[in-house]
Scaffold this motif. Structure first.
Motif, short mmCIF file in Angstrom:
data_model
loop_
_atom_site.label_atom_id
_atom_site.label_comp_id
_atom_site.label_asym_id
_atom_site.label_seq_id
_atom_site.Cartn_x
_atom_site.Cartn_y
_atom_site.Cartn_z
N ARG A 1 41.98 70.53 57.98
CA ARG A 1 42.01 71.86 57.36
C ARG A 1 40.78 72.12 56.50
O ARG A 1 40.21 73.21 56.52
N GLN A 2 40.35 71.11 55.75
CA GLN A 2 39.16 71.28 54.92
C GLN A 2 37.93 71.58 55.78
O GLN A 2 37.12 72.44 55.43
N MET A 3 37.83 70.90 56.91
CA MET A 3 36.70 71.13 57.80
C MET A 3 36.76 72.54 58.40
O MET A 3 35.75 73.24 58.48
N ALA A 4 37.95 72.95 58.82
CA ALA A 4 38.10 74.28 59.39
C ALA A 4 37.74 75.36 58.37
O ALA A 4 37.04 76.34 58.70
N GLU A 5 38.18 75.19 57.14
CA GLU A 5 37.86 76.15 56.08
C GLU A 5 36.36 76.17 55.80
O GLU A 5 35.77 77.24 55.60
N TYR A 6 35.75 75.00 55.78
CA TYR A 6 34.32 74.91 55.52
C TYR A 6 33.53 75.65 56.60
O TYR A 6 32.64 76.45 56.30
N LEU B 1 51.43 63.31 44.03
CA LEU B 1 50.58 62.86 45.14
C LEU B 1 50.86 63.68 46.40
O LEU B 1 49.93 64.08 47.11
N GLY B 2 52.13 63.92 46.68
CA GLY B 2 52.50 64.74 47.84
C GLY B 2 51.94 66.15 47.72
O GLY B 2 51.45 66.71 48.70
N TYR B 3 52.01 66.70 46.53
CA TYR B 3 51.47 68.05 46.29
C TYR B 3 49.96 68.08 46.54
O TYR B 3 49.45 68.99 47.20
N GLU B 4 49.25 67.08 46.01
CA GLU B 4 47.80 67.04 46.21
C GLU B 4 47.45 66.92 47.69
O GLU B 4 46.49 67.55 48.15
N LEU B 5 48.20 66.11 48.42
CA LEU B 5 47.94 65.97 49.85
C LEU B 5 48.19 67.27 50.59
O LEU B 5 47.43 67.65 51.48
N ARG B 6 49.25 67.98 50.24
CA ARG B 6 49.53 69.28 50.88
C ARG B 6 48.41 70.27 50.58
O ARG B 6 48.03 71.06 51.44
N GLN B 7 47.87 70.23 49.36
CA GLN B 7 46.77 71.11 49.00
C GLN B 7 45.54 70.84 49.85
O GLN B 7 44.74 71.73 50.10
#
Length: 149
Positions: free
Chosen positions: A22-27, A75-81
């Motif tokens: 997702r980070q790559m797609a957004e970038y 930790l779960g929240y950060e991963l979902r973000q």
């Protein structure tokens, strides 16, 4: 904008730190590439194992626990973000226990709170743990544990 250009930009982006799909797609979307090119680049990076959400999540969890322990929920929240599937993050976090993580988090700070009164130390410890996502019951249990030791 060509696929080759997008691929090189994606590799430069990955060279700094590992990323999620997702980070790559957004970038790439922010750079102005259309969805077709983004899909091609991501599938190519996944096939080369440059993008691997499971490996990213495992490394992220281990790093966080080693350097800045937080609750399983946090930790779960950060991963979902970061774009990790909630089912995957839940699966990876089942091995961890909030009480153990809280003890590890507080253990590093205990020395700095040594000179404080019991009530101040308890307050600091509770606030520190609450800030890291631990529930009140875990905070109280940790305070009792360190009061006895």
């Amino acid at each position: 904008m060509t696929v080759k250009t997008a691929y090189h930009q994606a590799l430069r982006y990955l060279s700094k730190t590992p990323k999620t799909i997702r980070q790559m797609a957004e970038y790439l979307a922010d750079k102005g590439y259309d969805a077709n090119i983004i899909e091609q680049i991501i599938s190519q990076l996944v096939s080369l194992n440059y993008l691997n959400d499971r490996a990213f999540a495992e490394n992220y969890i281990e790093s966080r626990i080693r350097h800045k322990p937080k609750s399983v929920f946090a930790l779960g929240y950060e991963l979902r973000q970061k774009g990790i599937d909630p089912a995957l993050s839940e699966q990876l976090l089942t091995d961890y226990n909030d009480m153990e993580l809280a003890l590890k988090a507080v253990d590093r700070k205990r020395q700095t709170w040594k000179t404080l009164s019991e009530s101040e130390r308890r307050k600091k410890m509770t606030n520190y743990l609450r800030y890291r996502g631990f529930d009140y019951g875990v905070c109280q249990a940790v305070c009792r544990f360190f009061k006895q030791s």
